[in-house]
Design an enzyme around this catalytic site. Sequence first.
Site, short mmCIF file in Angstrom:
data_model
loop_
_atom_site.label_atom_id
_atom_site.label_comp_id
_atom_site.label_asym_id
_atom_site.label_seq_id
_atom_site.Cartn_x
_atom_site.Cartn_y
_atom_site.Cartn_z
N GLU A 305 0.92 -1.05 -0.18
CA GLU A 305 0.04 -0.04 0.06
C GLU A 305 0.92 1.21 -0.08
OE1 GLU A 305 -4.46 -0.13 1.58
OE2 GLU A 305 -3.26 0.57 3.17
N HIS A 332 7.34 -26.92 0.50
CA HIS A 332 6.89 -28.02 -0.45
C HIS A 332 5.61 -27.31 -1.17
CE1 HIS A 332 8.81 -30.94 2.18
NE2 HIS A 332 9.05 -29.86 3.13
N LYS A 449 -13.87 2.13 -2.50
CA LYS A 449 -14.57 2.57 -1.33
C LYS A 449 -15.98 3.31 -2.05
CE LYS A 449 -11.26 2.94 2.06
NZ LYS A 449 -10.61 3.71 3.11
O1 PA5 Z 1 -3.16 1.70 6.07
C1 PA5 Z 1 -4.11 2.11 5.78
O2 PA5 Z 1 -4.28 3.15 5.63
C2 PA5 Z 1 -5.51 1.14 5.42
O3 PA5 Z 1 -5.32 -0.08 5.41
C3 PA5 Z 1 -6.22 1.45 6.82
O4 PA5 Z 1 -5.89 0.80 7.79
C4 PA5 Z 1 -7.81 0.64 6.28
O5 PA5 Z 1 -8.23 1.04 5.22
C5 PA5 Z 1 -8.73 0.79 7.58
O6 PA5 Z 1 -8.84 2.21 7.55
P1 PA5 Z 1 -9.58 2.75 8.98
O7 PA5 Z 1 -8.65 2.78 10.07
O8 PA5 Z 1 -9.95 4.21 8.52
O9 PA5 Z 1 -10.83 2.35 9.05
#
Ligand code: PA5
Length: 469
Positions: A305, A332, A449
Site C-alpha cells: 500500500e 513444499h 470505497k
Molecule cells: O493503512 C491504511 O491506511 C489502511 O489499510 C487502513 O488502515 C484501512 O483502510 C482501514 O482504515 P480505517 O482505520 O480508517 O478504518
Amino acid sequence: MKNQTTSLKLNTSYVHDNRLGPHRLSEEDLHGLAPRVRDIIGEIEAERKAGKHRFRELPHERPQVEDIKRLVAELRPDTENLLVLGIGGSALGNIALQSALNPLTWNLLHSSVRNAPRLFVLDNIDPVWFEAVMRMIDDDWGRTIVNVISKSGETAETSAQFLIVRDRMIQALGEEEAVQRIIVTTDQAKGTMRGLIDAERRRLGVENAYRSLIVPDGVGGRFSVLSPVGLFSAAMCNIDIDALLDGAAAMDAAVSDPDPMANPAARLAMIHYLYMERGKSLHVMMPYSQQLRDLADWYRQLWAESLGKIRPADKKNVGPTPIKALGATDQHSQVQLYREGPNDKLFTFLEVEEFDVDSVIPRAFDDVEAMAYLGRSREGTLGGLLAAEKRATELAMLVSQRPSLTIKFPAVNARTVGEFIYLWESVVPIMGKLMGIDPYDQPAVELGKKLTFHFMGRVGFEKLPPEME
Ligand code: PA5
C-alpha cells in the site's frame, strides 16, 4: 546491525556472493547509491523535525502508554473475550503482535493459564466467519470488551460490524452497560466515528460510554501498530508493550545513522531498490517461524500500500509486489517456482536463533536410515531441523542465482518484534524517496470505497464516481 542496542542481525552476504553471477549486487553498487541515500536520510531527519514521518515518534510517546495501561488494568480482570473490529492497518498489526508474542493456541488455553482475555480480531466481513466468532462469544457479552478501530471512522466493513455487535450487546446487556464495554480507537477530532461517539456520550450521559483511544494525527493505518491501535489489544493480552516500544526506540537510533552503509533501513532500501531497477520487483518474505508468519502479512500491506503508486513525475506505474511465504511449509509449495521460475524475486528470510521451547527428536529405528538420522543428528530437534532447512533453502537459492538476505532474531520477544516493526516502517520512506512516490497515501483504494457506498445506497453516492464514466 551496527547499533549495539539493537539485537536483530541483518545478513546480506547472499546478495553479494559471486555465485549469484549477473544477479549479484556488489558493495560498489551500494556505494554508488549511498550519496543519494545519505541525502535522503538527512531530508527525512529534517522533515521529521518539522512534524512529518509521525510514526517515528511513537516509541517515545510514553504518557499515552500509561493511559493504555490504566485502562487495561481496569478492564482485563473481568474480561474473557476481547473482540477487535478493524481492517487493514487497523487489524494486521494486532494480529501480528498476538501471534508473535503469545502462544498460537492462546484462545484454546484455560483462562487460568492465560490470565487475560481470548482475542478475536475480525478483519473481514465474511458472514460465516463473523457468526462463528459470535458463537464463540456465546452471549457472554458481560465479560466481553469490544475495541472498534478505525482511523477514518468511515470504513464500511468496520462500521457494519460495529452496528451488529453494538445491537447484540444492547439486546443482551441493555444500552447503559453495553456502551461501557465498547472502546473506540479513532482520530482525535475528525471522522464519523468520533462525531458519533461524542454525540452518543452526550445523549446517554453515561460516564464510561464509548471510551476512546486516539490514533495520533499523521500516523496512517499501516504505520500505526505501535500506537494505541496495536498497543491496547496487545496489553490486554499481557504482551509487554514497554519492551515492544523499547525495541522500536533502539531501532530508531540505528535507522537514524547518517551513514547509509551502516544504517540497516538504508541498506535494506538500497538493496530492494537496486534489485527493482534490475527487474526483481517481487519481494518474498519467508519466516522460518510460525510465530513470525503474521508479521510477514503485516509487512505485505506496509510494502504494497505504501509503494505501489503512479509516480507523479512520469505517470509511470511503479512498485514492488510483496509475497508472503512460510518456511518450512512453503518449501513444499513455492520453492520449485522460486528456484526454476523467473529470476525476478528477492528473498528475505526471517530466522530465529533460539526458540522459546524446542522438541527433541527421539532416536529410533536405527536400522531405517531415513528415520534414524533425525534423532541421531547433533541438531536433532524440530528447531534444529527448521534451521537446517532454512540454510538448505538459501543455499539452494544461491545455486540457482536467486539473491536472498536474512534477518536473524536472537529470540522472538517483544523487544525484537518492536525492532523489526520499526525497521521495516523506516525502510518505507527511504524507498518512497528513491522511487519518487508518496508512501503515506493510498489514492487507489478510494474508488472501490466510493463504489461500495454507491452499491449500498449511501446518500451522496447515487451517481457512479466520475472515474467510471
Ligand atoms: O493503512 C491504511 O491506511 C489502511 O489499510 C487502513 O488502515 C484501512 O483502510 C482501514 O482504515 P480505517 O482505520 O480508517 O478504518
